[in-house]
Design a protein around this motif. Structure first.
Motif, PDB file in Angstrom:
ATOM      1  N   ARG A  70       0.851  -1.193   0.000  1.00 28.76           N
ATOM      2  CA  ARG A  70       0.000   0.000   0.000  1.00 28.76           C
ATOM      3  C   ARG A  70       0.898   1.259   0.000  1.00 28.76           C
ATOM      4  NH1 ARG A  70      -1.153   3.623   3.575  1.00 28.76           N
ATOM      5  NH2 ARG A  70      -0.285   2.423   5.314  1.00 28.76           N
ATOM      6  N   LYS A  71       1.880   1.235   0.869  1.00 26.65           N
ATOM      7  CA  LYS A  71       2.777   2.396   0.960  1.00 26.65           C
ATOM      8  C   LYS A  71       3.487   2.638  -0.372  1.00 26.65           C
ATOM      9  CE  LYS A  71       3.741   1.853   5.871  1.00 26.65           C
ATOM     10  NZ  LYS A  71       4.627   0.999   6.678  1.00 26.65           N
ATOM     11  N   TYR A  72       3.898   1.537  -0.988  1.00 30.26           N
ATOM     12  CA  TYR A  72       4.597   1.613  -2.274  1.00 30.26           C
ATOM     13  C   TYR A  72       3.714   2.290  -3.314  1.00 30.26           C
ATOM     14  CZ  TYR A  72       7.129  -0.198  -6.421  1.00 30.26           C
ATOM     15  OH  TYR A  72       7.799  -0.341  -7.600  1.00 30.26           O
ATOM     16  N   LEU A  73       2.429   1.888  -3.367  1.00 32.97           N
ATOM     17  CA  LEU A  73       1.518   2.502  -4.330  1.00 32.97           C
ATOM     18  C   LEU A  73       1.260   3.961  -3.967  1.00 32.97           C
ATOM     19  CD1 LEU A  73      -1.223  -0.170  -5.208  1.00 32.97           C
ATOM     20  CD2 LEU A  73       0.963   0.268  -6.326  1.00 32.97           C
ATOM     21  N   GLN A  74       1.077   4.235  -2.679  1.00 33.25           N
ATOM     22  CA  GLN A  74       0.783   5.614  -2.249  1.00 33.25           C
ATOM     23  C   GLN A  74       1.980   6.524  -2.501  1.00 33.25           C
ATOM     24  OE1 GLN A  74      -1.003   5.491   1.758  1.00 33.25           O
ATOM     25  NE2 GLN A  74      -2.957   5.814   0.729  1.00 33.25           N
ATOM     26  N   GLU A  75       3.175   6.001  -2.218  1.00 29.20           N
ATOM     27  CA  GLU A  75       4.389   6.775  -2.473  1.00 29.20           C
ATOM     28  C   GLU A  75       4.459   7.227  -3.930  1.00 29.20           C
ATOM     29  OE1 GLU A  75       7.778   4.358  -1.512  1.00 29.20           O
ATOM     30  OE2 GLU A  75       7.312   4.445   0.643  1.00 29.20           O
ATOM     31  N   HIS A  76       3.977   6.328  -4.824  1.00 29.38           N
ATOM     32  CA  HIS A  76       4.040   6.672  -6.246  1.00 29.38           C
ATOM     33  C   HIS A  76       2.729   7.224  -6.772  1.00 29.38           C
ATOM     34  CE1 HIS A  76       7.524   3.953  -5.715  1.00 29.38           C
ATOM     35  NE2 HIS A  76       8.095   4.797  -6.609  1.00 29.38           N
ATOM     36  N   GLY A  77       1.866   7.648  -5.866  1.00 33.97           N
ATOM     37  CA  GLY A  77       0.643   8.342  -6.240  1.00 33.97           C
ATOM     38  C   GLY A  77      -0.381   7.501  -6.976  1.00 33.97           C
ATOM     39  N   ILE A  78      -0.311   6.233  -6.846  1.00 31.45           N
ATOM     40  CA  ILE A  78      -1.272   5.384  -7.554  1.00 31.45           C
ATOM     41  C   ILE A  78      -2.507   5.148  -6.684  1.00 31.45           C
ATOM     42  CG2 ILE A  78      -1.580   3.056  -8.535  1.00 31.45           C
ATOM     43  CD1 ILE A  78       1.415   3.248  -9.320  1.00 31.45           C
ATOM     44  N   LEU A  79      -2.368   5.295  -5.417  1.00 32.70           N
ATOM     45  CA  LEU A  79      -3.471   5.030  -4.484  1.00 32.70           C
ATOM     46  C   LEU A  79      -3.494   6.159  -3.457  1.00 32.70           C
ATOM     47  CD1 LEU A  79      -5.375   2.513  -4.053  1.00 32.70           C
ATOM     48  CD2 LEU A  79      -3.748   1.776  -2.293  1.00 32.70           C
ATOM     49  N   ASN A  80      -4.727   6.629  -3.054  1.00 34.95           N
ATOM     50  CA  ASN A  80      -4.789   7.634  -1.990  1.00 34.95           C
ATOM     51  C   ASN A  80      -5.564   7.102  -0.789  1.00 34.95           C
ATOM     52  OD1 ASN A  80      -7.614   8.037  -2.376  1.00 34.95           O
ATOM     53  ND2 ASN A  80      -7.134   9.325  -4.159  1.00 34.95           N
ATOM     54  N   ASP A  81      -5.533   7.883   0.297  1.00 37.58           N
ATOM     55  CA  ASP A  81      -6.146   7.439   1.547  1.00 37.58           C
ATOM     56  C   ASP A  81      -7.626   7.126   1.396  1.00 37.58           C
ATOM     57  OD1 ASP A  81      -3.839   7.535   2.909  1.00 37.58           O
ATOM     58  OD2 ASP A  81      -4.156   9.539   3.792  1.00 37.58           O
TER      59      ASP A  81
END
Lengths: 818, 411
Positions: free
Chosen positions: A371-382
């Protein structure tokens, strides 16, 4: 053994070193740009969602198991729940790049694998086909239980269908994926490529090899993955499975057109624990599980360690390995590291590991890390994350409600069990195509030599033909085999000496002229995996005949016979068929480990059909029956009988096709005064005894050859016992625990009022089998038959005893345990 | 109101009787006093009369069935009348004996454990198959020796026993001789005689002594009585009456011969109840003259004649067939010289009278032919030894040789 392969002493005696290539460890380099390019953002999000579903599913089971409730739903689950919390990323990564026709077999800890495999497969199937699968599966009962009143999104419906099918199965409900017959450790769903999960550690390895053989031999698309744990690396049958999968003959002897080695990937989900033992540093010595590949073949089994805590690392590895496998360069070994947060099962308090260790793995949790990996790269948000989690919790809650409700999800009935123990179909061929044969039948030299033989053992004047001119028991088996090979394109036969040698007792001699390598081949000395791969081959849709050279080797294939071939028809609720015949030769003259009749062991195991012909006519007719059926058959043969001609059917053994009626014993000699029932080769000793009884004591004995052990029709036995009132049962099996005692006990209950004496069982001594010269003090002899009749059934005037058969002997022998 | 027809208790010792013949069937009208059936006890056949007029609603026992005395055998009443309630009591009585009776029977069992026949049977080892055939063939397995393991009786033993039985019975079916036969079922008095005679031979130690007495004087006395009969209005007193009368005297002198052997005890009687055999068309009957010593010779002869006639007429009351202490039987009028009469248990003596023979005797240097009557005494050696029995027979001979009783005299 093949003459084409030359073992050159000059070569093999040369000095030198083995150079082993490097085995990669965790070499994946994450690259989000490449990953987005390869999978697309939505798939990357889907991976996260799938992991979350599995985590929630297992959390739900954990709550149900340990607290008796989940989200306010109370339920008591008595059965097992081996959870894979912590292993989600490895599982989802493994399945990401698999097609529906790629098969995965798993272990007792496979809830996540079933879900992940089914989710990804379903997404690759056309909408119409998907609907058809769900509507047809178990007559739509599974779908009906999960459908909502209002129209819903198909992808949601499929997810619900899969989640419900698995959970209802875990809870033992009739609408579960296997009608509740399998349960938590065995659930599976073949239409999406999720194949049987095995509660025996390592049990899936050899079955998977069989499935891969089926794909290779029958040119089916896709690969087969055996998902087992690091603990399974200690199991013999796993090594046997690897051995068979790595046989060099796939490259050296099989037709190039077949495509090389079977496409099998041994995926070890390495969570570092096997039960309470730690494979890393304690119970195994490999340090890195991937190292094992180096011991198998020059390619190191293409082994590598993959970081299962990054789903994309696993997915990438599978992509590469799949290419190797499809090109025929398998087998492949993956050491996919992962970690289970929960114990082996809810009863495991994890006392063998520290809290710090668990916490340090939770800190790098594959689900959270991704999840963090995707969020770090802006693919997923909270917000998306929150929505996803809420949706999944609601989904799992609904499925739990459905699966726990007895109204919506009833339990299966006992009747269902009776129905699914055997598939009982008859198929001339399992697939419609021309069977691969090298020559026409009449060109086969064995066929030509058999044509000159006499199919009844005597001439018209009653003179016995010379042994070599008689059509024998082994010829009869050969004819049945060749016939079915010529009908069923899927049929294969293999064992330890099946091809050039033609089997240690010459049954297959000449078959290699007619059959290409991939239909008749030799294997490593791996009885477990021989039978286990036969199981995999059969349940994948092919017909297999495997051979155990001696009945005594049955122990080596114990799990495969007792837990696998006998069980999967019923554990799949009849979804799978098991057209597997295991030919087992019962020995003599070879001492304690090569001369035992273990018919009673297989008779005891539910789910097996057991046959034991004693004449050439029956050998052919019964093997014909076994080879057209769809059930697992233990086909016992006797080494005392391979040379024998047909002595009962005066017209001789037919050249054409015929079958013996299943379960029907046969009268070999009619009589009025006494019934002797035999299994196997003792028939001939009983006939000699009957002759003596007539000549010396004017008694007419009826001799019945049981020939079937399961199923078995009792009517003929009842009629005979009614007539004579006296019954003796004889076989070469050791007396204690002999199947004959089962027949005696049943018959005693069926004809008690008609009995003139207790029903008596005569077996071999409860000793080790002695050397050939001493066999007459071990196996039932003609004289023993007369003695036991004299002592326990009908005293014979003037009879002189040859052996001790008095009733006191029963007490004495049992007292000292022999 | 429906009425039960019950079997009356005629003799004191009768516990049951066998229905011999129904004269009426269900649905027949009967008048009060009309004979509806004939039943037979150990001792006699008697008729049962309708106790009321009416229709026979139900016959409860078929011909040939054994019925305990005082049990109901039929119901008489109005057409279609309810009678079931009459039977209920009877069934209930049979099914659930009152508690006290149960207790009593339990106690009885405890006292005499060896009397349980079931145990005796189980001591015999026999296969289920052999047992089944033995039951079908009505074989007594206690007489069969087992040849199976542990001496178990097995099928072949039963088959041998059947074969042996058939051989002993000179099986008329063997060799195809099956025509010209009439099978007569053994029942009624024949059956009673058959069982009693076999019982007698199997259960006593009987043997027979033969002798004879010079009968010239007795025959002359009888002629004398016959001649004076019309003038003195005596009944016909024959030689048989005289001999029997003399035997009464001998029994008075030898009370040991006037006894029963029962349950291991010898029972001596002070009174003499003399039985005598009568040949009837139904078979042998033995009426009894109770307290025979109380009769004068004339009264005795009259009583003998009366009882004989009643036997022939089948009107003899059961009580006159019971209670004998000694029996006399005569085959002399059929020319039999000696025979071996069979004891009528529990009696311990029976005297057979043979025919009159002329025998040469030496009389003062010349031969003379003189009539002798033969006597055959069977006695139970368990009770009397040979010598006392012989002495008894001698006493009979002495009395008869010197017969002096006058017609109006008692012994």
């Amino acid at each position: 053994m093949p003459k084409s392969l030359f073992i050159d002493p000059k070569e093999v005696r040369k000095k030198g070193y083995i150079h082993i290539d490097d085995i990669p460890l965790n070499q994946y380099q994450p690259d989000i740009k490449e990953e987005v390019k390869l999978y697309g953002e939505s798939t990357l999000k889907q991976i996260y969602s799938d992991m979350l579903i599995i985590r929630e599913f297992e959390t739900m089971l954990d709550n149900i198991k340990t607290r008796g409730s989940y989200q306010g739903i109370s339920y008591k689950h008595a059965g097992p729940a081996h959870l894979s919390l912590g292993q989600e990323s490895a599982t989802v990564g493994l399945c990401l790049n698999l097609e529906p026709h790629d098969l995965i077999f798993g272990s007792h800890r496979s809830h996540g694998e079933i879900l992940a495999k089914c989710f990804t497969a379903a997404r690759k199937i056309e909408e119409a086909e998907l609907l058809a699968i769900m509507k047809e599966y178990l007559d739509g009962s599974c779908l009906k239980a999960v459908e909502k009143d209002q129209q819903e999104d198909l992808s949601d419906l499929v997810e619900d269908f899969i989640l419900y099918g698995v959970l209802a199965e875990i809870f033992g409900r009739e609408y579960g994926f296997n009608r509740g017959m399998g349960g938590s450790m065995h659930a599976f769903f073949p239409p999406f490529g999720s194949m049987p999960n095995n509660a025996i550690v390592g049990g899936s390895a050899d079955i998977s090899v069989g499935a891969a053989l089926f794909k290779r031999i029958n040119r089916k698309p896709g690969i087969v993955i055996s998902c087992i744990g690091d603990g399974a690396m200690g199991c013999g049958p796993v090594w046997e499975a690897i051995t068979i999968s790595a046989m060099e003959q796939f490259h050296t002897l099989w037709d190039k057109e077949i495509g090389g080695a079977p496409p099998i990937l041994f995926n070890f989900f390495n969570n570092f624990y096997g039960m309470g033992g730690q494979t890393y540093g304690e119970t195994m010595g490999f340090q890195y599980l991937a190292r094992v590949g180096a011991g198998v073949n020059p390619e190191n089994m293409h082994a590598e360690r993959v970081d299962g805590y990054h789903p994309l690392a696993v997915a990438e590895a599978i992509n590469r390995k799949k290419k190797i496998l499809l090109a025929g360069h398998g087998p492949v070994l993956l050491d996919t590291i992962t970690y289970r947060f929960s114990g082996h099962s809810p009863s495991d308090a994890s006392v063998y590991r520290t809290k710090e260790e668990i916490e340090s793995w939770q800190a790098v949790d594959g689900v959270e890390g991704y999840r963090k990996y995707l969020q770090e790269h802006g693919i997923l948000n909270d917000t998306e994350c929150q929505e996803m989690k809420e949706k999944i919790r609601a989904k799992i809650k609904r499925i739990t409600q459905l699966a726990t409700s007895l109204e919506i999800s009833p339990r299966p009935s006992g009747e269902l069990f009776e129905k699914v123990m055997f598939s009982n179909q008859f198929l001339d061929k399992i697939e419609e195509r021309t069977p691969e044969l090298l020559i026409a039948e009449n060109e086969n030299s064995r066929v030509q030599s058999i044509a000159k033989k006499e199919r009844y053992y005597q001439d018209e004047k009653g003179k016995e033909y010379p042994r070599l001119r008689q059509f024998t028991y082994r010829d009869a088996l050969f004819e049945a085999m060749l016939f079915r090979f010529s009908q069923d394109p899927t049929m294969v036969a293999y064992g330890e000496e099946n091809r050039e040698w033609g089997g240690a007792f010459g049954v297959y001699r000449g078959l290699s002229e007619s059959l290409p390598y991939h239909r008749l081949f030799n294997t490593s000395i791996s009885e477990g995996a021989i039978v286990g791969s036969g199981v995999g081959y059969a349940l994948s849709g092919g017909r297999a005949v495997v051979e155990l050279m001696y009945c005594d080797f049955l122990g080596r294939a114990g799990d495969e016979i007792f837990n696998q071939m006998s069980k999967w028809q019923a554990m799949s609720a009849g979804l799978l068929k098991m057209p597997l015949v295991v030919r087992v030769s019962v020995g003599s003259k070879y001492g304690a480990q090569h001369s035992q009749d273990w018919s009673s062991l297989v008779a005891h195991i539910p789910g097996l059909k057991v046959m034991f012909p004693a004449t050439p006519y029956d050998a052919k007719g019964m093997l014909n029956l076994a080879l057209r059926g769809t059930n697992p058959v233990i086909f016992l043969e006797s080494q005392r009988l391979y040379d024998i001609g047909e002595q009962f059917i005066k017209e001789g053994v037919p050249t054409g096709y015929y079958e013996i009626n299943e379960g029907e014993p046969v009268i070999r000699r009619e009589g009025e005064d006494l019934t002797i029932i035999t299994i196997g080769a003792t028939l001939y000793r009983a006939l000699e005894a009957a002759q003596d009884l007539e000549e010396k004591y004017h008694l007419s004995a009826e001799v019945i050859d049981l020939r079937f052990i399961n199923p078995l029709h009792y009517q003929l036995l009842i009629d005979s016992a009614h007539k004579t009132g006296k019954v003796l049962l004889v076989s070469d099996a050791c007396e204690r625990g002999s199947f004959l005692h089962t027949v005696a006990s049943n018959l005693g209950q069926l004809v008690f009022d008609q009995l003139d004496a207790p029903i008596v069982v005569l077996g071999s001594q409860n000793w080790i089998t002695p050397s050939a010269e001493l066999e007459e003090i071990f196996f039932p002899q003609k004289e023993w038959i007369l003695d036991i009749i004299h002592e326990r059934i009908l005293p014979l005037p003037g009879h002189k005893l040859f052996s001790r058969q008095s009733r006191d002997e029963i007490i004495r022998r049992n007292k000292i345990g022999v | 109101m429906a009425t039960k027809v019950i079997v009356p208790q005629k003799g004191l010792s009768d516990e049951s009787c066998i229905i011999q013949e129904w004269k009426k069937k269900e649905g027949d009208w009967v008048k009060k006093g009309e004979v509806i059936c004939e039943v037979e006890t150990n001792k006699a056949v008697f008729e049962i009369e309708a106790p009321v007029s009416g229709i026979i609603l139900k016959i409860l026992h078929k011909e040939g069935e054994e019925v305990p005395v005082l049990d109901t055998i039929a119901i008489i009443g109005e057409p279609e009348e309810e009678y079931e309630y009459l039977l209920r009591g009877q069934e209930a009585k049979e099914e659930t004996p009152p508690e006290s009776e149960v207790k009593r029977s339990k106690i009885k069992k405890e006292i005499i454990p060896e009397e349980r026949p079931a145990e005796k049977v189980s001591e015999v080892k026999i296969s289920p198959r052999a047992h089944k055939i033995a039951l079908e063939e009505n074989l007594d397995i206690s007489t069969i020796k087992g040849s199976g393991p542990e001496g178990r009786i097995i099928e072949r033993d039963i088959k041998e026993a059947i074969m042996a039985k058939e051989t002993l019975l000179t099986d008329y079916t063997k060799g195809g001789r099956k025509t010209g036969l009439r099978e007569i079922p053994v029942k009624g008095i024949r059956k009673i005689i058959a069982e009693k005679m076999l019982f007698s031979l199997q259960n006593s130690a009987q043997l027979t002594l033969h002798s004879s007495f010079p009968a010239k004087k007795l025959l002359e006395y009888r002629t004398q009585l016959k001649e004076s009969r019309e003038t003195l209005s005596y009944p016909d007193i024959n030689i048989n009456h005289l001999i029997m009368f003399g035997i009464i005297k001998a029994l008075k002198d030898y009370p040991l011969m006037n006894s029963h052997f029962q349950d291991g005890n010898i029972i001596q009687f002070s009174e003499i109840h003399l039985g005598f055999a009568v040949d009837t068309s139904e078979g042998l009957k033995v009426p009894v003259i109770h307290q025979a010593e109380e009769y004068t010779l004339v009264q005795f002869a009259q009583k003998v004649q009366k009882l004989s006639q009643q036997c022939l007429d089948r009107t003899i009351p059961p009580e006159d067939l019971a209670g004998g202490t000694f029996t006399v039987t005569n085959l002399g009028n059929l020319g039999i010289e000696y025979f071996t009469p069979i004891l009528n248990p529990p009696q311990t003596g029976i005297l057979g009278i043979g025919c009159t023979q002329l025998r040469p005797i030496m009389k003062s240097y010349s031969l003379e032919f003189s009539p002798f009557i033969t006597l055959s005494l069977t006695f139970d050696h368990r009770v009397i030894d040979g010598a006392p029995a012989a002495r008894f027979l001698q006493q009979v001979i002495t009395i008869l040789e010197n017969f002096t009783y006058q017609p109006d005299q008692k012994v």
